[in-house]
Design an enzyme around this catalytic site. Structure first.
Site, PDB file in Angstrom:
ATOM      1  N   ALA A  65       0.854  -1.187   0.000  1.00 50.70           N
ATOM      2  CA  ALA A  65       0.000   0.000   0.000  1.00 50.70           C
ATOM      3  C   ALA A  65       0.887   1.232   0.000  1.00 50.70           C
ATOM      4  CB  ALA A  65      -0.903  -0.018   1.229  1.00 50.70           C
ATOM      5  N   GLY A 109       0.575  -5.196   0.921  1.00 49.84           N
ATOM      6  CA  GLY A 109      -0.640  -5.292   0.114  1.00 49.84           C
ATOM      7  C   GLY A 109      -0.391  -5.926  -1.249  1.00 49.84           C
ATOM      8  N   GLU A 112      -0.593  -9.511  -0.639  1.00 48.16           N
ATOM      9  CA  GLU A 112      -2.004  -9.818  -0.345  1.00 48.16           C
ATOM     10  C   GLU A 112      -2.853  -9.796  -1.619  1.00 48.16           C
ATOM     11  OE1 GLU A 112      -2.046  -6.738   2.651  1.00 48.16           O
ATOM     12  OE2 GLU A 112      -2.431  -8.215   4.218  1.00 48.16           O
ATOM     13  N   GLU A 132       4.917  -5.152   6.979  1.00 49.56           N
ATOM     14  CA  GLU A 132       4.158  -4.103   7.682  1.00 49.56           C
ATOM     15  C   GLU A 132       4.676  -3.850   9.088  1.00 49.56           C
ATOM     16  OE1 GLU A 132       2.841  -6.517   5.822  1.00 49.56           O
ATOM     17  OE2 GLU A 132       1.090  -5.779   4.711  1.00 49.56           O
TER      18      GLU A 132
END
Ligand code: HXC
Length: 258
Positions: A65, A109, A112, A132
């Site tokens: 992200a 992300g 993911e 993260e």
């Protein structure tokens, strides 16, 4: 919709989505995920498309992200706006199969997003990670849930708690990726596999996707029952008649519902 963060193309019966924010290593933001969702909707409604490939660049599938965009969010921004994660569910509802073709970094992300696809093809340059924890947060789009299902608790804990990246070989050994291919062959190999899928009966393809996914949402007995009922329903398809007749007659099947 105008696409500013992705490139959308077709290759025969395959829809190809290329994440395209090269300056930020394809860092994911709400606009990019909205665009992916919109493109998936278009492919889903297009009867000439039977399968989808999502890829990134040589250097990065996606480096996570967008940290710059997230850095100043308050709890209220994140919760009320459901920023970063609000539109990810759209990927899950796509009924046509999606292959993630991953070269370079698939982090946070990005990892993911790849795991939300139905299978991952990795270039030999691919690196997967959930870093993260280094940013003072935790995975927020399935990392703590899909990783243990894909590679088991031990490696999932290792990746999420230490932020260690795994390479394509380790990812394949652990069961995260379906195939490892030379980087220069990655997109072609994914499109070839998607083309094979897109040549089969689409209702059967969708039934298989639904049934395999059921394995992660139900007990074994419930899943087996779902599979059996769905299997029985396949005998209502013209394509079952065609597929079996073609075998008996020693010819190639021509599926009607592609
Ligand atoms: C915003 C990013 C970015 C990111 C890289 N960039 N990752 N921008 N968000 N996630 C930008 C850099 O700032 C830099 O911009 C440019 O991309 C190139 O990156 P470099 O760091 O210079 O490249 P390199 O040295 O090769 O290192 C590559 C890297 C590193 C190892 C991938 O960039 C990195 O560690 N990125 C962050 C990875 C990460 O922590 N991801 C998880 C995010 S949190 P400039 O302008 O300086 O050239 C997350 C939560 C998900 O994903 C929650 C649910 C959706």
């Amino acid at each position: 919709m105008e696409y500013n963060n992705i490139i959308v193309e077709t290759r025969g019966r395959v829809g190809l989505i290329t994440l395209n924010r090269p300056k930020a290593l394809n860092a994911l933001n709400d606009q990019l995920i909205d665009e992916v969702g919109h493109a998936l909707g278009g492919f889903e409604n297009d009867e000439n498309i039977g399968a989808i490939v999502i890829t990134g660049s040589e250097k990065a599938f996606a480096a996570g992200a967008d940290i710059g965009a997230m850095a100043s969010y308050s709890h209220m921004d994140a919760y009320k706006g459901d920023y970063i994660t609000r539109n990810w569910e759209r990927l899950k509802t796509c009924r046509k199969p999606i292959i993630a073709a991953v070269a370079g970094f698939a982090l946070g992300g990005g990892c993911e997003l790849a795991m939300m696809c139905d299978m991952i093809f990795a270039a030999d340059t691919a690196k997967f990670g959930q870093p993260e924890i280094k940013l003072g947060v935790l995975p927020g789009a399935g990392g703590t849930q899909r990783l243990p299902r894909a590679i088991g608790k031990a490696k999932a804990m290792d990746m999420c708690l230490t932020a260690r990246m795994i390479d394509a070989t380790e990812a394949e050994r652990a069961g995260l990726v379906a195939r490892v291919v030379p980087a220069e062959r990655l997109v072609d190999e994914a499109i070839e596999a998607a083309t094979v899928i897109a040549g089969f009966s689409l209702p059967v393809v969708m039934m298989i996707k639904e049934s395999v996914n059921r394995a992660f949402e139900s007990s074994l007995n419930e899943g087996l029952l779902f599979e059996r009922r769905t299997f029985h329903s396949a005998f209502g398809l013209d394509d079952q008649k065609e597929g079996m007749a073609a075998f008996v007659e020693k010819r190639k099947p021509v599926f009607k519902h592609r």
